[in-house]
Design a protein around this motif. Structure first.
Motif, PDB file in Angstrom:
ATOM      1  N   SER A 165      40.931  31.587  45.439  1.00  0.00           N
ATOM      2  CA  SER A 165      41.611  31.968  46.829  1.00  0.00           C
ATOM      3  C   SER A 165      41.931  30.370  47.880  1.00  0.00           C
ATOM      4  CB  SER A 165      41.198  32.832  47.674  1.00  0.00           C
ATOM      5  OG  SER A 165      40.218  34.078  47.221  1.00  0.00           O
ATOM      6  N   PHE A 166      41.265  29.507  46.902  1.00  0.00           N
ATOM      7  CA  PHE A 166      41.606  27.795  47.439  1.00  0.00           C
ATOM      8  C   PHE A 166      42.627  27.233  47.542  1.00  0.00           C
ATOM      9  CE2 PHE A 166      36.892  29.189  48.823  1.00  0.00           C
ATOM     10  CZ  PHE A 166      36.829  28.716  50.066  1.00  0.00           C
ATOM     11  N   VAL A 167      42.750  27.865  45.874  1.00  0.00           N
ATOM     12  CA  VAL A 167      44.201  26.831  45.768  1.00  0.00           C
ATOM     13  C   VAL A 167      45.556  28.042  46.230  1.00  0.00           C
ATOM     14  CG1 VAL A 167      46.073  26.450  43.500  1.00  0.00           C
ATOM     15  CG2 VAL A 167      43.510  27.086  42.839  1.00  0.00           C
ATOM     16  N   HIS A 168      45.384  29.472  46.077  1.00  0.00           N
ATOM     17  CA  HIS A 168      46.303  30.239  47.307  1.00  0.00           C
ATOM     18  C   HIS A 168      45.201  31.494  46.880  1.00  0.00           C
ATOM     19  CE1 HIS A 168      49.205  32.280  49.296  1.00  0.00           C
ATOM     20  NE2 HIS A 168      49.854  31.029  48.994  1.00  0.00           N
ATOM     21  N   PRO A 169      45.393  32.285  48.651  1.00  0.00           N
ATOM     22  CA  PRO A 169      44.244  33.466  48.706  1.00  0.00           C
ATOM     23  C   PRO A 169      45.254  34.698  47.557  1.00  0.00           C
ATOM     24  CG  PRO A 169      45.742  32.186  51.008  1.00  0.00           C
ATOM     25  CD  PRO A 169      45.478  31.441  49.553  1.00  0.00           C
ATOM     26  N   TRP A 170      46.827  34.853  47.427  1.00  0.00           N
ATOM     27  CA  TRP A 170      46.641  35.834  47.223  1.00  0.00           C
ATOM     28  C   TRP A 170      46.574  36.256  45.099  1.00  0.00           C
ATOM     29  CZ3 TRP A 170      48.684  40.107  48.855  1.00  0.00           C
ATOM     30  CH2 TRP A 170      49.620  39.981  50.060  1.00  0.00           C
ATOM     31  N   ILE A 171      46.484  34.866  45.095  1.00  0.00           N
ATOM     32  CA  ILE A 171      45.489  34.776  43.072  1.00  0.00           C
ATOM     33  C   ILE A 171      44.374  35.441  43.189  1.00  0.00           C
ATOM     34  CG2 ILE A 171      44.960  33.401  41.293  1.00  0.00           C
ATOM     35  CD1 ILE A 171      46.540  31.453  42.612  1.00  0.00           C
ATOM     36  N   GLY A 172      43.527  35.135  45.255  1.00  0.00           N
ATOM     37  CA  GLY A 172      41.533  35.380  44.866  1.00  0.00           C
ATOM     38  C   GLY A 172      42.636  37.533  44.839  1.00  0.00           C
ATOM     39  N   PHE A 173      43.411  38.129  46.247  1.00  0.00           N
ATOM     40  CA  PHE A 173      43.824  39.059  46.283  1.00  0.00           C
ATOM     41  C   PHE A 173      43.858  39.651  45.037  1.00  0.00           C
ATOM     42  CE2 PHE A 173      46.125  42.959  47.898  1.00  0.00           C
ATOM     43  CZ  PHE A 173      45.549  43.368  48.487  1.00  0.00           C
ATOM     44  N   THR A 174      44.777  39.466  44.534  1.00  0.00           N
ATOM     45  CA  THR A 174      45.726  39.902  42.728  1.00  0.00           C
ATOM     46  C   THR A 174      43.731  40.487  42.329  1.00  0.00           C
ATOM     47  OG1 THR A 174      47.537  38.612  43.168  1.00  0.00           O
ATOM     48  CG2 THR A 174      47.000  39.578  41.255  1.00  0.00           C
ATOM     49  N   ALA A 175      43.305  38.858  41.886  1.00  0.00           N
ATOM     50  CA  ALA A 175      41.613  39.479  41.483  1.00  0.00           C
ATOM     51  C   ALA A 175      41.568  40.736  41.543  1.00  0.00           C
ATOM     52  CB  ALA A 175      40.751  38.301  41.013  1.00  0.00           C
ATOM     53  N   TYR A 176      41.053  40.580  43.180  1.00  0.00           N
ATOM     54  CA  TYR A 176      40.264  42.199  43.184  1.00  0.00           C
ATOM     55  C   TYR A 176      40.965  43.762  42.918  1.00  0.00           C
ATOM     56  CZ  TYR A 176      38.729  37.808  46.123  1.00  0.00           C
ATOM     57  OH  TYR A 176      37.793  37.064  46.797  1.00  0.00           O
ATOM     58  N   VAL A 177      42.631  43.402  43.698  1.00  0.00           N
ATOM     59  CA  VAL A 177      43.139  44.471  43.328  1.00  0.00           C
ATOM     60  C   VAL A 177      43.049  45.005  41.696  1.00  0.00           C
ATOM     61  CG1 VAL A 177      45.446  45.340  42.393  1.00  0.00           C
ATOM     62  CG2 VAL A 177      44.681  44.246  44.954  1.00  0.00           C
ATOM     63  N   LEU A 178      42.673  43.581  40.556  1.00  0.00           N
ATOM     64  CA  LEU A 178      42.812  43.828  39.044  1.00  0.00           C
ATOM     65  C   LEU A 178      41.803  44.747  38.951  1.00  0.00           C
ATOM     66  CD1 LEU A 178      44.676  42.575  37.429  1.00  0.00           C
ATOM     67  CD2 LEU A 178      42.744  40.915  36.169  1.00  0.00           C
ATOM     68  N   VAL A 179      40.685  43.858  39.742  1.00  0.00           N
ATOM     69  CA  VAL A 179      38.803  44.668  39.056  1.00  0.00           C
ATOM     70  C   VAL A 179      39.093  46.398  39.979  1.00  0.00           C
ATOM     71  CG1 VAL A 179      36.605  45.322  39.880  1.00  0.00           C
ATOM     72  CG2 VAL A 179      37.782  42.492  39.426  1.00  0.00           C
ATOM     73  N   ALA A 180      39.538  46.426  41.361  1.00  0.00           N
ATOM     74  CA  ALA A 180      39.566  47.663  41.620  1.00  0.00           C
ATOM     75  C   ALA A 180      40.182  48.661  40.656  1.00  0.00           C
ATOM     76  CB  ALA A 180      40.558  48.361  43.082  1.00  0.00           C
TER      77      ALA A 180
ATOM     78  N   THR B  80      43.059  31.817  53.405  1.00  0.00           N
ATOM     79  CA  THR B  80      42.061  31.646  52.754  1.00  0.00           C
ATOM     80  C   THR B  80      40.356  31.736  52.558  1.00  0.00           C
ATOM     81  OG1 THR B  80      43.022  29.227  52.136  1.00  0.00           O
ATOM     82  CG2 THR B  80      41.447  29.502  51.603  1.00  0.00           C
ATOM     83  N   TRP B  81      39.801  31.398  54.074  1.00  0.00           N
ATOM     84  CA  TRP B  81      38.371  31.641  53.802  1.00  0.00           C
ATOM     85  C   TRP B  81      38.375  33.626  54.138  1.00  0.00           C
ATOM     86  CZ3 TRP B  81      33.618  29.386  52.759  1.00  0.00           C
ATOM     87  CH2 TRP B  81      34.007  28.038  52.478  1.00  0.00           C
ATOM     88  N   PRO B  82      39.140  34.072  54.749  1.00  0.00           N
ATOM     89  CA  PRO B  82      38.451  35.767  54.516  1.00  0.00           C
ATOM     90  C   PRO B  82      38.302  36.207  53.630  1.00  0.00           C
ATOM     91  CG  PRO B  82      39.793  35.076  57.186  1.00  0.00           C
ATOM     92  CD  PRO B  82      39.816  33.528  55.723  1.00  0.00           C
ATOM     93  N   VAL B  83      40.029  35.476  53.332  1.00  0.00           N
ATOM     94  CA  VAL B  83      40.018  36.515  51.657  1.00  0.00           C
ATOM     95  C   VAL B  83      38.575  36.012  50.275  1.00  0.00           C
ATOM     96  CG1 VAL B  83      41.750  36.122  48.882  1.00  0.00           C
ATOM     97  CG2 VAL B  83      42.653  36.771  51.518  1.00  0.00           C
ATOM     98  N   ALA B  84      38.374  34.831  50.104  1.00  0.00           N
ATOM     99  CA  ALA B  84      37.362  34.441  50.035  1.00  0.00           C
ATOM    100  C   ALA B  84      36.290  35.080  50.274  1.00  0.00           C
ATOM    101  CB  ALA B  84      37.029  33.032  50.162  1.00  0.00           C
ATOM    102  N   LEU B  85      36.003  35.124  51.541  1.00  0.00           N
ATOM    103  CA  LEU B  85      34.350  36.119  51.570  1.00  0.00           C
ATOM    104  C   LEU B  85      34.831  37.766  51.765  1.00  0.00           C
ATOM    105  CD1 LEU B  85      31.760  35.591  53.312  1.00  0.00           C
ATOM    106  CD2 LEU B  85      32.916  36.431  55.580  1.00  0.00           C
ATOM    107  N   TYR B  86      35.880  38.202  51.721  1.00  0.00           N
ATOM    108  CA  TYR B  86      36.284  39.596  51.223  1.00  0.00           C
ATOM    109  C   TYR B  86      35.565  39.717  49.736  1.00  0.00           C
ATOM    110  CZ  TYR B  86      38.552  43.643  50.544  1.00  0.00           C
ATOM    111  OH  TYR B  86      38.501  44.962  50.425  1.00  0.00           O
ATOM    112  N   GLY B  87      35.901  38.850  48.149  1.00  0.00           N
ATOM    113  CA  GLY B  87      35.536  38.442  47.130  1.00  0.00           C
ATOM    114  C   GLY B  87      34.130  38.280  47.178  1.00  0.00           C
ATOM    115  N   LEU B  88      33.787  37.520  48.068  1.00  0.00           N
ATOM    116  CA  LEU B  88      31.896  37.611  48.155  1.00  0.00           C
ATOM    117  C   LEU B  88      31.416  38.722  48.016  1.00  0.00           C
ATOM    118  CD1 LEU B  88      29.742  34.976  47.880  1.00  0.00           C
ATOM    119  CD2 LEU B  88      29.718  34.692  50.015  1.00  0.00           C
TER     120      LEU B  88
END
Lengths: 198, 198, 198, 198
Positions: C160-175, C102-110
């Motif tokens: 990401s705090f709900v589920h880290p993969w949601i965060g990761f998917t969001a970043y893939v989307l922006v890319a 969780t936290w690593p994915v959130a920080l990556y997004g930050l």
């Protein structure tokens, strides 16, 4: 083919070599001045290698400055020079971390010798391309400084087995005679300019 | 859009790849010549990878030399090539540290194959942009050398499972046929120049 | 003051960032294919970050291509962008080595969010310098794509705090929405060129 | 001899220095936010050093922008500056990992002081080459800002032994007064331009 991209690539490689060498100086765990002491030989090795890479960059800069084109063969001769220089961080680390032991000092000298021969070979390829009567050909015709350096390296490598500090001193000596950038080229350019001015 | 900054960025990435590979050669703790022996396979891997990155830089240099513009698609095709090449230090390290075991040798070949296909795709994008009748289009029309390389890579990867040294020999073979920079382009340029001179 | 050296420095930093990230993929000790498996999340993180740095390089290239001068303020705005991008290897490693916790994915997004805001600020500084009616000013007037990205980043960090993969998917989307280089500029240039041709 | 390749090499070295510093921030093993906490002093050190390298790049850029040629002596003065800056990642790591202990903070200041003196010496060499009445000579005639910085560094190093945070604050102060790129040159150029316009 112009020299621009060759210079850019060589600059990049030399800039990285000179900078990653500092990574061999591992940050010590203690906070006292004494905790830096074991790093002293690593630091001394780093300084010498930094000066050497600086010398190569300077002379490379001067040599490519008076030529206009390169061919495939020169590109590889240049890559060959970069190969030997890329080993400098490794031998610097080995020599520094082992407090100038015999084999590390000898190997350091061997890498310097190979780099010197590779530089000489690159000059030879470029002279072939530009012609013996070109500015470069006149400068590198009798490469007494280059031959002297190689002889001192060989002597240094051999004498490392008598005592490593003799080898190290030999390498410092070669660095000292090359420290001044290749004045042969600067002199040659100056003469040409004065001739043009007549 | 000019090719200048594409070349500069690619030069930077290739210069870093070629240089950080040497970091895989960890400085040994002993000071005897024997303490260097375990590094021999790492060194051999390093030499081969150095030559490969050198080949890519040389051919990349030649290819971009005869084109004048790039588009967004080519920028990404170039980035894709750099991606596969950026994995070379990793597979070099894995292959060297494991003394040319089967899987590391096969993976090394796979990365080389992917880089070769990426280079081919970049050439394809640039030909599309420049036209089939452009100098580049004529050079890369029938890429027999490129197709041959890919086939040898595939064979090498497969035969690594018979014996890894067969795979390694295949990769050395491909490096050998590419060692000479892309003479097709030099020849093409020479012909064009002689035509212009008539 | 010209843009040449700013581009060269930025290219250098981006080339190094994109290449040292691969050092986070530590060479495994085993020789089986299975020994590579723990590296899979590191590899996936690496691919995403490689694409992101590629996107920044591409867009940076496009943006500086249509301006002619920079001032001290823009130099610092550019340095500020490079600062956030320089943290990408760190957060990539943290996220990859911890299998997308969780936290690593959130920080990556930050870090991605901060880089996006820094890019936006750099564009703002350059528009101020060039004028709102300049080609750059017209392109970056309504930065809907930039604003959308920032919103998706914020959502991704939160989710990401709900589920880290949601965060990761969001970043893939922006890319994915930035994957194509900044077509606004290419379009703008094309329109200008066609006007000039009339 | 032109300034182009000197700038390219310096840019390369500075770009690498600024980027490898981030490698001192070792990826933590835990996944909680708390596992990042020990990295905070390393991060703070990184930010300060990043700003310093940015300042040097900016001022270096400005200084070389108003000169036209360099000689062998200036090349070595530049190399000397890069040497001290190449030690910044090391002292940054030592200071950060030891949570701003006395000796690391003092040594950090010493490296900054040596870099400042090396920069001053480079300026001196270039003024000698260009002449005291050249634009550069007029700018660097009375280098009050440079002298002030050196004094603050010396004070900071000394006061680190009272409390390291005093030293650190001194270094932040110097960074603050240099943060704005060398306005003396921008002002000088502006005056020259307005004179030319008369």
């Amino acid at each position: 083919m112009g020299t621009g991209r060759l210079e850019a690539f060589s600059d990049g490689v030399l800039a990285i070599i000179i900078t990653i060498m500092v990574l061999e100086m591992k940050v010590p765990h203690g906070t006292s001045l004494a905790s830096l002491q074991p790093l002293l030989p690593v630091f001394v090795s780093y300084v010498l290698s930094f000066v050497y890479i600086g010398i190569y960059w300077n002379n490379h800069h001067h040599m490519l400055h008076i030529i206009k084109k390169v061919n495939g063969r020169s590109l590889w001769a240049n890559m060959h020079l970069l190969f030997w220089l890329s080993l400098v961080p490794f031998v610097t680390g080995w020599m520094g971390e082992n407090n100038f032991a015999t084999w590390p000092v000898a190997l350091y000298g061997l890498v310097l010798l190979m780099a010197a021969l590779a530089y000489r070979f690159l000059a030879h390829c470029l002279v072939q391309l530009e012609g013996k009567d070109s500015p470069l050909g006149q400068v590198y015709g009798a490469d007494r400084k280059g031959i002297l350096s190689s002889l001192v390296y060989v002597a240094g490598i051999g004498l490392s087995f008598v005592h490593p500090w003799i080898g190290f001193t030999a390498y410092v000596l070669v660095a000292a005679i090359w420290f001044i950038p290749d004045q042969r080229i600067e002199k040659k350019l100056a003469i040409d300019n004065s001739k043009d001015g007549q």
